[in-house]
Design a protein around this motif. Structure first.
Motif, PDB file in Angstrom:
ATOM      1  N   ILE A 176       0.829  -1.208   0.000  1.00 35.01           N
ATOM      2  CA  ILE A 176       0.000   0.000   0.000  1.00 35.01           C
ATOM      3  C   ILE A 176       0.865   1.261   0.000  1.00 35.01           C
ATOM      4  O   ILE A 176       0.597   2.221  -0.735  1.00 35.01           O
ATOM      5  CB  ILE A 176      -0.961  -0.001   1.198  1.00 35.01           C
ATOM      6  CG1 ILE A 176      -2.048  -1.057   1.003  1.00 35.01           C
ATOM      7  CG2 ILE A 176      -1.610   1.375   1.372  1.00 35.01           C
ATOM      8  CD1 ILE A 176      -2.971  -1.223   2.203  1.00 35.01           C
ATOM      9  N   ARG A 180       0.621   4.305  -2.620  1.00 30.98           N
ATOM     10  CA  ARG A 180       0.200   5.609  -2.123  1.00 30.98           C
ATOM     11  C   ARG A 180       1.184   6.702  -2.541  1.00 30.98           C
ATOM     12  O   ARG A 180       0.799   7.851  -2.736  1.00 30.98           O
ATOM     13  CB  ARG A 180       0.073   5.565  -0.602  1.00 30.98           C
ATOM     14  CG  ARG A 180      -1.250   5.011  -0.106  1.00 30.98           C
ATOM     15  CD  ARG A 180      -1.301   4.986   1.405  1.00 30.98           C
ATOM     16  NE  ARG A 180      -2.639   4.648   1.888  1.00 30.98           N
ATOM     17  CZ  ARG A 180      -2.898   4.226   3.112  1.00 30.98           C
ATOM     18  NH1 ARG A 180      -1.910   4.083   3.996  1.00 30.98           N
ATOM     19  NH2 ARG A 180      -4.134   3.940   3.477  1.00 30.98           N
ATOM     20  N   SER A 181       2.449   6.340  -2.673  1.00 30.33           N
ATOM     21  CA  SER A 181       3.450   7.345  -3.014  1.00 30.33           C
ATOM     22  C   SER A 181       3.185   7.982  -4.371  1.00 30.33           C
ATOM     23  O   SER A 181       3.569   9.117  -4.620  1.00 30.33           O
ATOM     24  CB  SER A 181       4.852   6.728  -2.998  1.00 30.33           C
ATOM     25  OG  SER A 181       5.071   5.880  -4.120  1.00 30.33           O
ATOM     26  N   TYR A 185      -5.020   5.432  -3.545  1.00 29.96           N
ATOM     27  CA  TYR A 185      -5.656   5.430  -2.234  1.00 29.96           C
ATOM     28  C   TYR A 185      -6.529   4.191  -2.108  1.00 29.96           C
ATOM     29  O   TYR A 185      -7.100   3.694  -3.077  1.00 29.96           O
ATOM     30  CB  TYR A 185      -6.484   6.688  -1.997  1.00 29.96           C
ATOM     31  CG  TYR A 185      -7.617   6.909  -2.983  1.00 29.96           C
ATOM     32  CD1 TYR A 185      -8.908   6.468  -2.702  1.00 29.96           C
ATOM     33  CD2 TYR A 185      -7.392   7.560  -4.188  1.00 29.96           C
ATOM     34  CE1 TYR A 185      -9.948   6.664  -3.597  1.00 29.96           C
ATOM     35  CE2 TYR A 185      -8.420   7.754  -5.095  1.00 29.96           C
ATOM     36  CZ  TYR A 185      -9.690   7.313  -4.793  1.00 29.96           C
ATOM     37  OH  TYR A 185     -10.708   7.514  -5.705  1.00 29.96           O
ATOM     38  N   LEU A 205      -7.108  -0.441  -4.734  1.00 25.39           N
ATOM     39  CA  LEU A 205      -6.611   0.932  -4.716  1.00 25.39           C
ATOM     40  C   LEU A 205      -7.012   1.642  -6.000  1.00 25.39           C
ATOM     41  O   LEU A 205      -7.073   1.030  -7.070  1.00 25.39           O
ATOM     42  CB  LEU A 205      -5.082   0.974  -4.596  1.00 25.39           C
ATOM     43  CG  LEU A 205      -4.496   0.639  -3.229  1.00 25.39           C
ATOM     44  CD1 LEU A 205      -4.085  -0.818  -3.173  1.00 25.39           C
ATOM     45  CD2 LEU A 205      -3.291   1.528  -2.947  1.00 25.39           C
ATOM     46  N   TRP A 207      -6.577   5.390  -8.415  1.00 25.33           N
ATOM     47  CA  TRP A 207      -5.919   6.643  -8.759  1.00 25.33           C
ATOM     48  C   TRP A 207      -6.931   7.475  -9.546  1.00 25.33           C
ATOM     49  O   TRP A 207      -7.529   6.979 -10.505  1.00 25.33           O
ATOM     50  CB  TRP A 207      -4.706   6.425  -9.663  1.00 25.33           C
ATOM     51  CG  TRP A 207      -3.490   5.888  -8.996  1.00 25.33           C
ATOM     52  CD1 TRP A 207      -2.333   6.559  -8.713  1.00 25.33           C
ATOM     53  CD2 TRP A 207      -3.263   4.541  -8.559  1.00 25.33           C
ATOM     54  NE1 TRP A 207      -1.412   5.734  -8.122  1.00 25.33           N
ATOM     55  CE2 TRP A 207      -1.966   4.486  -8.013  1.00 25.33           C
ATOM     56  CE3 TRP A 207      -4.036   3.378  -8.564  1.00 25.33           C
ATOM     57  CZ2 TRP A 207      -1.436   3.324  -7.479  1.00 25.33           C
ATOM     58  CZ3 TRP A 207      -3.509   2.217  -8.032  1.00 25.33           C
ATOM     59  CH2 TRP A 207      -2.222   2.197  -7.491  1.00 25.33           C
ATOM     60  N   TYR A 212      -4.724  12.926  -8.177  1.00 25.53           N
ATOM     61  CA  TYR A 212      -3.651  12.107  -7.604  1.00 25.53           C
ATOM     62  C   TYR A 212      -2.490  12.942  -7.067  1.00 25.53           C
ATOM     63  O   TYR A 212      -1.797  12.541  -6.131  1.00 25.53           O
ATOM     64  CB  TYR A 212      -3.139  11.095  -8.638  1.00 25.53           C
ATOM     65  CG  TYR A 212      -2.304  11.701  -9.731  1.00 25.53           C
ATOM     66  CD1 TYR A 212      -0.938  11.878  -9.568  1.00 25.53           C
ATOM     67  CD2 TYR A 212      -2.888  12.112 -10.921  1.00 25.53           C
ATOM     68  CE1 TYR A 212      -0.168  12.458 -10.575  1.00 25.53           C
ATOM     69  CE2 TYR A 212      -2.136  12.689 -11.918  1.00 25.53           C
ATOM     70  CZ  TYR A 212      -0.776  12.855 -11.745  1.00 25.53           C
ATOM     71  OH  TYR A 212      -0.023  13.429 -12.735  1.00 25.53           O
ATOM     72  N   LEU A 215      -2.274  13.565  -3.381  1.00 26.30           N
ATOM     73  CA  LEU A 215      -2.001  12.407  -2.538  1.00 26.30           C
ATOM     74  C   LEU A 215      -0.588  11.863  -2.724  1.00 26.30           C
ATOM     75  O   LEU A 215      -0.058  11.209  -1.829  1.00 26.30           O
ATOM     76  CB  LEU A 215      -3.014  11.294  -2.838  1.00 26.30           C
ATOM     77  CG  LEU A 215      -4.490  11.642  -2.636  1.00 26.30           C
ATOM     78  CD1 LEU A 215      -5.370  10.485  -3.089  1.00 26.30           C
ATOM     79  CD2 LEU A 215      -4.767  11.985  -1.180  1.00 26.30           C
TER      80      LEU A 215
END
Length: 254
Positions: A176, A180-181, A185, A205, A207, A212, A215
């Motif tokens: 995750i 997430r990087s 999410y 997840l 995008w 994006y 985040l």
């Protein structure tokens, strides 16, 4: 950041342009193509995926026999080293027309969260969903952490190139942070499932191409922007993009 194109084709009988960009951190060159345009690279990508999946005992999740013909794949990405070895990659399906085409729904079938996930998918279908599958990075690859980060950015590129608003991946919970990087999410209120087997807890997840950046980490967002500009620089003067599988609509024009 530059994008290069090369002429490829089986036996010289069919040439096709293949997008390439170099990841500034890992140093690998990413090739973006369709299975039909570059069948040799496609086979090498799949063989690498099969090797990695077998190492972890989850090769059944690759569904090799079902995907090897390339018909379900709209685009695939590979990371290639200077010697020509394929050391990472992913493939993209979509954009989808109906919810039942989303492969990941099968992992939740009959389990808690199935109805919620289907509802989210149905809501987003009209604006385009591209599902990324068979993501892998070779265990022996140098600069493996940077390479994995570059692979996660390719989810954004795949959705955008295929003219979809949403990128979609299912992954084990241990991955995750990596996703997430790059702006991914975790879908809210959808429980994880034991997939491909009980050793893993898998989550969906998303995008959103419109949001994006808010985040993603600063570094990943900057690298995505550089790579996007490089891809645009190649696409714009050509006035077209790589051909995709029949019925997929092809890659989006900038």
């Amino acid at each position: 950041m530059t994008v290069e194109t090369i002429a490829v084709g089986p036996g010289g009988t069919r040439d096709a342009e293949v997008l390439r960009f170099r990841d500034m951190h890992s140093g690998y060159v990413f090739h973006i193509a369709t299975p039909q345009a570059h069948p040799d690279l496609w086979r090498r990508y799949l063989h690498g995926a099969l090797r990695v999946y077998r190492h972890f005992g989850v090769d059944h999740a690759l569904e090799y026999d079902s995907v090897v013909d390339g018909h379900s794949t709209s685009l695939f990405f590979t990371a290639v080293d200077p010697a020509g070895a394929v050391l990472a990659g992913l493939r993209a399906q979509g954009p989808y027309g109906v919810a039942d085409e989303v492969h990941a729904l099968g992992a939740w079938a009959g389990r808690p969260g199935a109805d919620q996930l289907r509802t989210v998918v149905a809501e987003r279908i009209p604006e385009g969903i591209v599902e990324v599958k068979a993501v892998w990075v070779a265990r022996e690859a140098e600069h493996r952490t940077a390479l994995a980060a570059a692979v996660s950015r390719c989810v954004v590129h795949a959705a955008r190139l295929l003219d979809a608003r949403f990128g979609f991946v299912t992954t084990a919970t241990r991955n995750i942070g990596l996703y997430r990087s790059s702006g991914g999410y975790v879908a809210d209120r959808i429980p994880s499932v034991p997939y491909p087997d009980d050793r893993y807890r898998t989550v969906p997840l998303w995008w959103d191409i419109r949001t994006y950046r808010s985040l993603a980490t600063k570094l990943q967002s900057s690298l995505i922007a550089l790579e996007r500009a490089a891809l645009d620089a190649w696409l714009s003067p050509h006035g077209r993009a790589l051909s995709s599988r029949p019925g997929s609509g092809g890659l989006a024009q900038p």
